[in-house]
Design an enzyme around this catalytic site. Structure first.
Site, mmCIF file in Angstrom:
data_model
loop_
_atom_site.group_PDB
_atom_site.id
_atom_site.type_symbol
_atom_site.label_atom_id
_atom_site.label_comp_id
_atom_site.label_asym_id
_atom_site.label_seq_id
_atom_site.Cartn_x
_atom_site.Cartn_y
_atom_site.Cartn_z
ATOM 1 N N ARG A 43 -2.808 14.580 -16.863
ATOM 2 C CA ARG A 43 -1.382 14.358 -16.561
ATOM 3 C C ARG A 43 -1.333 13.721 -15.173
ATOM 4 O O ARG A 43 -1.848 14.295 -14.210
ATOM 5 C CB ARG A 43 -0.624 15.681 -16.542
ATOM 6 C CG ARG A 43 0.811 15.506 -16.024
ATOM 7 C CD ARG A 43 1.391 16.791 -15.462
ATOM 8 N NE ARG A 43 1.638 17.785 -16.466
ATOM 9 C CZ ARG A 43 1.624 19.098 -16.213
ATOM 10 N NH1 ARG A 43 1.346 19.560 -15.015
ATOM 11 N NH2 ARG A 43 1.876 19.957 -17.177
ATOM 12 N N ASP A 48 -2.097 22.923 -14.064
ATOM 13 C CA ASP A 48 -1.347 22.194 -13.036
ATOM 14 C C ASP A 48 -2.253 21.987 -11.825
ATOM 15 O O ASP A 48 -3.188 22.762 -11.601
ATOM 16 C CB ASP A 48 -0.145 23.018 -12.558
ATOM 17 C CG ASP A 48 0.978 23.098 -13.591
ATOM 18 O OD1 ASP A 48 0.949 22.346 -14.583
ATOM 19 O OD2 ASP A 48 1.878 23.927 -13.378
HETATM 20 C C1 LIG Z 1 5.873 17.187 -16.264
HETATM 21 C C2 LIG Z 1 5.549 17.233 -14.804
HETATM 22 C C3 LIG Z 1 4.536 18.048 -14.360
HETATM 23 C C4 LIG Z 1 4.218 18.094 -13.003
HETATM 24 N N1 LIG Z 1 3.114 18.794 -12.597
HETATM 25 C C5 LIG Z 1 2.738 18.716 -11.299
HETATM 26 C C6 LIG Z 1 1.504 19.287 -10.861
HETATM 27 O O1 LIG Z 1 0.741 19.865 -11.640
HETATM 28 N N2 LIG Z 1 1.196 19.188 -9.547
HETATM 29 C C7 LIG Z 1 2.003 18.520 -8.653
HETATM 30 O O2 LIG Z 1 1.668 18.428 -7.483
HETATM 31 N N3 LIG Z 1 3.173 17.978 -9.057
HETATM 32 C C8 LIG Z 1 3.553 18.056 -10.338
HETATM 33 N N4 LIG Z 1 4.721 17.461 -10.728
HETATM 34 C C9 LIG Z 1 5.702 16.986 -9.709
HETATM 35 C C10 LIG Z 1 5.394 15.588 -9.242
HETATM 36 O O3 LIG Z 1 4.221 15.580 -8.461
HETATM 37 C C11 LIG Z 1 6.560 15.037 -8.377
HETATM 38 O O4 LIG Z 1 6.720 15.848 -7.255
HETATM 39 C C12 LIG Z 1 7.880 14.946 -9.119
HETATM 40 O O5 LIG Z 1 7.712 14.550 -10.433
HETATM 41 C C13 LIG Z 1 8.830 13.927 -8.416
HETATM 42 O O6 LIG Z 1 8.246 12.674 -8.405
HETATM 43 P P1 LIG Z 1 8.655 11.458 -9.370
HETATM 44 O O7 LIG Z 1 7.420 10.951 -10.018
HETATM 45 O O8 LIG Z 1 9.707 11.870 -10.298
HETATM 46 O O9 LIG Z 1 9.099 10.310 -8.372
HETATM 47 P P2 LIG Z 1 10.110 10.276 -7.147
HETATM 48 O O10 LIG Z 1 9.895 8.947 -6.508
HETATM 49 O O11 LIG Z 1 9.990 11.491 -6.314
HETATM 50 O O12 LIG Z 1 11.526 10.311 -7.845
HETATM 51 C C14 LIG Z 1 11.988 9.243 -8.677
HETATM 52 C C15 LIG Z 1 13.408 9.567 -9.124
HETATM 53 O O13 LIG Z 1 13.383 10.735 -9.976
HETATM 54 C C16 LIG Z 1 14.499 11.567 -9.721
HETATM 55 N N5 LIG Z 1 14.007 12.859 -9.191
HETATM 56 C C17 LIG Z 1 12.751 13.153 -8.795
HETATM 57 N N6 LIG Z 1 12.658 14.446 -8.418
HETATM 58 C C18 LIG Z 1 13.898 14.956 -8.545
HETATM 59 C C19 LIG Z 1 14.455 16.252 -8.325
HETATM 60 N N7 LIG Z 1 13.715 17.266 -7.872
HETATM 61 N N8 LIG Z 1 15.777 16.437 -8.580
HETATM 62 C C20 LIG Z 1 16.541 15.426 -9.055
HETATM 63 N N9 LIG Z 1 16.056 14.172 -9.305
HETATM 64 C C21 LIG Z 1 14.769 13.950 -9.053
HETATM 65 C C22 LIG Z 1 15.356 10.832 -8.718
HETATM 66 O O14 LIG Z 1 16.261 10.062 -9.446
HETATM 67 C C23 LIG Z 1 14.349 9.959 -7.996
HETATM 68 O O15 LIG Z 1 14.937 8.832 -7.429
HETATM 69 C C24 LIG Z 1 5.013 17.362 -12.073
HETATM 70 C C25 LIG Z 1 6.036 16.534 -12.535
HETATM 71 C C26 LIG Z 1 6.303 16.438 -13.871
HETATM 72 C C27 LIG Z 1 7.370 15.509 -14.325
#
Ligand SMILES: Cc1cc2nc3c(=O)[nH]c(=O)nc-3n(C[C@H](O)[C@H](O)[C@H](O)COP(=O)(O)OP(=O)(O)OC[C@H]3O[C@@H](n4cnc5c(N)ncnc54)[C@H](O)[C@@H]3O)c2cc1C
Length: 313
Positions: free
Chosen positions: A187, A136
């Protein structure tokens, strides 16, 4: 809109010992407790049960033993031992062999060489048993060290390992190009941490635009990239770009977090896409949980309702 606002508040709250105590008391106490929406449980056995059920619905998995920012060599060694037990449990349970981990959990803040040794202790049996291990990406003070440790192991011919890169950081295009050149698996995420304007975009539109650019770079020249997001605009754009480029569905995968947009996880799977769910478990769930609240402050309502409900029982 300044994107970083709620993240900053929840980042500060995630350091509150009182809140941590309160959440720990109520968050996982019963099978209905509020933290279970995002956390698979506190033990390996609980995580395996959740993983099995996801897998039976056609989803793929990566298991993450929660923990970060350890302060001693002993804590890092304990986390390493838990990962080794996790490997054994996954092998004996027959679920998919895929792990995610953080370098600050393996001691990178205490001693970098020990952290590399710990990671190697995990990668060796993982490699023997056909696991893939994702490192991560943590907040920006750790970007360089994470990529350096990754490249050290890559040079030592470890190929069952990949990294996560964050579209919010200005530097990431360069890092994506480097990983593509190495042949390493990336990723792509937006980034979960509050970052300063000196290193990161502050507006959601900028982070999203960068995400789309980097997604295209990865689909063009990456190696089985993971497009990790719940954002339908990013997902639709990825599907459209893959179609335009004539890329088969086994050249990339989608990834989402346990408990978030389960409707989308199911819909994409039903359409034949490969969707991997990141399944976190462990007693140290509080910082991870707070990051999920920071991404969507509306989640606070459901947490408060959970706490009030449990206190009145
Ligand atoms: C498999 C995976 C691994 C990850 N690994 C890392 C990592 O190693 N380092 C890192 O910094 N980040 C990591 N993340 C987190 C990532 O950086 C984002 O903070 C997170 O995915 C929210 O962003 P989004 O792309 O979904 O978009 P956003 O624009 O934040 O959200 C889009 C939509 O998704 C839904 N959504 C998003 N988050 C939430 C929530 N918490 N609760 C409910 N609904 C939500 C809502 O409907 C929102 O409108 C990871 C995410 C995933 C999916």
């Amino acid at each position: 809109m300044v994107y970083a606002g709620p993240k900053a508040v929840f980042f500060t709250l995630s350091r509150s010992a009182t809140l941590k105590k309160l959440a720990s008391r109520y968050g996982m106490a019963t099978p209905e407790s509020f933290a279970r929406r995002f956390i698979a449980g506190e033990t390996i056995d609980e995580a395996v049960v959740v993983a099995r059920s996801l897998q039976s619905n056609g989803l793929h998995l990566t298991l993450d033993y929660l923990g970060e920012s350890v302060r001693t060599i002993d804590e890092a060694a304990a986390a390493t031992r838990t990962y080794l037990s996790l490997i054994d449990s996954i092998v004996s349970s027959g679920i998919e062999r895929n792990l995610s981990l953080k370098l600050t959990q393996l001691g990178v803040d205490v001693d970098r060489a020990t952290c590399v040794d710990n990671l190697r202790r995990i990668l060796d049996p993982a490699q023997r048993h056909g696991f893939f291990v994702r490192i991560d990406m943590e907040n920006s003070p750790y970007t360089d060290v994470t990529l350096e440790v990754f490249e050290t192991l890559w040079r030592q011919e470890y190929r069952n390992v990949g990294v996560a890169l964050q579209s919010c950081l200005h530097r990431t295009e360069k890092d994506v190009r480097r990983m593509n050149e190495l042949g390493a698996r990336v990723r792509l995420v937006k980034g979960a941490y509050k970052e300063p304007a000196t290193v990161a975009y502050q507006r959601k539109s900028e982070v999203d635009d960068a995400y789309l650019r980097l997604m295209r770079l990865l689909l063009d020249a990456g190696h089985y990239p993971a497009i990790a997001t719940h954002d339908e605009r990013m997902l639709d754009a990825t599907c459209a770009y893959a179609k335009e480029r004539g890329l088969a569905g086994d050249r990339y995968e989608f990834q989402m977090l346990y408990g978030i947009r389960r409707d989308l996880q199911a819909a994409l799977t039903a359409k034949g896409h490969r969707v991997r769910v990141y399944v976190p478990f462990g007693r140290e769930w509080f910082p991870y949980f707070m990051r999920r609240l920071g991404e969507r402050p509306a989640n606070v309502g459901f947490v408060l309702r959970g706490i009030l409900g449990e206190r009145s029982r």
